[in-house]
Design an enzyme around this catalytic site. Structure first.
Site, PDB file in Angstrom:
ATOM      1  CG  ASP A  11      96.570 135.166  74.281  1.00 22.63           C
ATOM      2  OD1 ASP A  11      97.137 135.856  75.157  1.00 22.63           O
ATOM      3  OD2 ASP A  11      95.498 134.555  74.493  1.00 22.63           O
ATOM      4  CG  ASP A  16      98.112 138.854  76.131  1.00 25.63           C
ATOM      5  OD1 ASP A  16      98.770 137.830  76.321  1.00 25.63           O
ATOM      6  OD2 ASP A  16      96.861 138.873  76.178  1.00 25.63           O
ATOM      7  CG  ASN A  41      93.019 136.681  74.652  1.00 26.33           C
ATOM      8  OD1 ASN A  41      92.368 136.051  75.477  1.00 26.33           O
ATOM      9  ND2 ASN A  41      94.078 137.405  74.969  1.00 26.33           N
ATOM     10  CB  THR A 125     100.785 136.651  78.943  1.00 26.23           C
ATOM     11  OG1 THR A 125     101.132 137.087  77.624  1.00 26.23           O
ATOM     12  CG2 THR A 125     101.822 137.132  79.941  1.00 26.23           C
ATOM     13  CG  PHE A 165      90.927 131.958  77.936  1.00 23.17           C
ATOM     14  CD1 PHE A 165      89.873 131.508  77.150  1.00 23.17           C
ATOM     15  CD2 PHE A 165      92.051 132.459  77.289  1.00 23.17           C
ATOM     16  CE1 PHE A 165      89.933 131.554  75.770  1.00 23.17           C
ATOM     17  CE2 PHE A 165      92.120 132.514  75.913  1.00 23.17           C
ATOM     18  CZ  PHE A 165      91.061 132.062  75.142  1.00 23.17           C
ATOM     19  CG  ASN A 166      96.055 132.322  79.335  1.00 23.57           C
ATOM     20  OD1 ASN A 166      95.419 132.670  78.335  1.00 23.57           O
ATOM     21  ND2 ASN A 166      96.761 133.167  80.070  1.00 23.57           N
ATOM     22  CG  HIS A 239      93.790 138.370  83.917  1.00 22.41           C
ATOM     23  ND1 HIS A 239      93.158 137.815  84.991  1.00 22.41           N
ATOM     24  CD2 HIS A 239      92.796 138.781  83.073  1.00 22.41           C
ATOM     25  CE1 HIS A 239      91.845 137.855  84.829  1.00 22.41           C
ATOM     26  NE2 HIS A 239      91.609 138.446  83.664  1.00 22.41           N
ATOM     27  CG  ASP A 240      98.041 138.285  80.116  1.00 22.14           C
ATOM     28  OD1 ASP A 240      97.765 137.296  80.835  1.00 22.14           O
ATOM     29  OD2 ASP A 240      97.603 138.426  78.965  1.00 22.14           O
TER      30      ASP A 240
HETATM   31  C1  BDR Z   1      93.832 135.286  80.510  1.00 16.91           C
HETATM   32  O1  BDR Z   1      92.974 135.005  79.407  1.00 16.91           O
HETATM   33  C2  BDR Z   1      93.051 136.019  78.449  1.00 16.91           C
HETATM   34  O2  BDR Z   1      91.775 136.420  78.077  1.00 16.91           O
HETATM   35  C3  BDR Z   1      93.867 137.139  79.050  1.00 16.91           C
HETATM   36  O3  BDR Z   1      94.678 137.749  78.055  1.00 16.91           O
HETATM   37  C4  BDR Z   1      94.683 136.456  80.113  1.00 16.91           C
HETATM   38  O4  BDR Z   1      95.911 135.983  79.578  1.00 16.91           O
HETATM   39  C5  BDR Z   1      92.988 135.511  81.750  1.00 16.91           C
HETATM   40  O5  BDR Z   1      92.225 134.390  82.028  1.00 16.91           O
HETATM   41 CA    CA Z   2      96.739 136.685  77.442  1.00 17.02          CA
END
Ligand code: BDR
Ligand code: CA
Length: 311
Positions: A11, A16, A41, A125, A165-166, A239-240
């Site tokens: 996303d 990403d 996102n 991701t 979040f994901n 993160h990703d």
């Molecule tokens: C995740 O949430 C998104 O905002 C980032 O792309 C990442 O995949 C981190 O919590």
């Molecule tokens: Ca992401």
């Protein structure tokens, strides 16, 4: 050795984009069969547009497929406060020279797995909607998946106190994936917060001085600013990028084998990944959970990857 076949389900999203850049640099080891997009996102039309732009910039020849417009059960939730209105605010991006394929991402994942000669690695991701839908639509394809390498969850949250979040955005989908009995390698916040792209690192990567390093630094400047404002970090945790760095060099990370259950009911804990670090439940440990990373080696390799791109 045959190249490892991967599908990047994402996303984009600053981190990403960084993850795609890492994967695309490994042409002799990774065979990117396709890039699939999901709402996350920002809206899926925007994440798809961003994927097309990244692909144009990098000259990636993998096809791009738009996926889920919203999570399986509840309404979409987006994160413009972290990624901006476009989902990838900051750098100036080229207009896409390619268009997304007609086929839906879920159908692409299913058909690709069915037809694959050998196994395929899925690298989600973003929210897990496309992956869950594919597993529901065609459970017979499970045998073609060698590993699901995902970013999501953790022992604490960033979207609610309990949830990352994901996973929060589509916890029902996450439950389908985590209950699938497939091999899951999980990069949650515990490890992704160890790879923060600080100002010093951004300066180091800027000095590499090629088109992609400058693009990445521009991404990291914007992402760093929002992460500083919202979380008080010294920059943005990429993160990703942990997922694709792992595909290249798994020894960068330490893992624990743990049971992870997805909370879909809790008033305060919806979207939480209940990570059983000490096996207090006695449930079967079925997830390879990354808990730490060799930061120096991680950034060293990251710099080498950026340097591998030509001017
Ligand atoms: C995740 O949430 C998104 O905002 C980032 O792309 C990442 O995949 C981190 O919590
Ligand atoms: Ca992401």
């Amino acid at each position: 050795m045959a190249r490892r076949k991967v599908i990047l389900d994402c996303d984009p999203g600053h981190d990403d984009a960084v993850s795609i850049i890492i994967a695309a640099s490994q042409k002799s080891d990774l065979d990117i069969l396709g890039i699939t997009t999901t709402a996350g996102n920002v809206e899926v039309e925007k994440t798809t547009c961003n994927a097309l732009k990244i692909s144009t910039l990098l000259d990636i020849d993998a096809p791009i497929f738009q996926g889920a417009k919203r999570p399986m059960v509840k309404a979409a939730e987006i994160a413009p406060e972290i990624h901006g209105e476009t989902g990838m605010d900051g750098p100036k991006l080229p207009e896409p020279k390619i268009t997304a394929e007609e086929k839906h991402a879920v159908d692409f994942i299913v058909d690709t797995l069915k037809q694959a000669d050998g196994k395929v690695t899925l690298v989600p991701t973003g929210p897990l909607t496309n992956i869950a839908m594919a597993l529901i639509k065609a459970p017979e394809v499970k045998g073609k998946i060698d590993e699901i390498v995902l970013m999501g969850g953790g022992t604490f949250g960033n979207w609610t106190p309990a949830a990352e979040f994901n996973i929060y955005v589509d916890a029902e989908a996450a439950k389908v994936v985590f209950d699938s009995n497939l091999p899951i390698t999980m990069f949650g916040l515990d490890v992704t917060h160890q790879v923060i792209a600080t100002k010093g690192l951004r300066e180091r990567f800027s000095a590499i001085d090629n088109k992609i390093s400058h693009f990445v630094v521009e991404l990291l400047e914007f992402f760093g600013k929002t992460n500083e404002e919202l979380f008080g970090f010294d920059g943005g945790p990429i993160h990703d990028a942990c997922t694709t760095m792992y595909l290249i060099q798994p020894e960068l990370f330490n893992f624990k084998h743990v049971n992870v259950e997805i909370e879909t009911k809790g008033e305060y804990t919806y979207g939480m990944t209940a990570v059983d670090l000490y096996n207090v439940t006695g449930r079967i440990p079925h997830v390879k959970f990354a808990d730490s990373v060799d930061q120096e080696a991680f950034w060293q390799l990251f710099g080498e990857i950026l340097s591998s791109y030509s001017r």
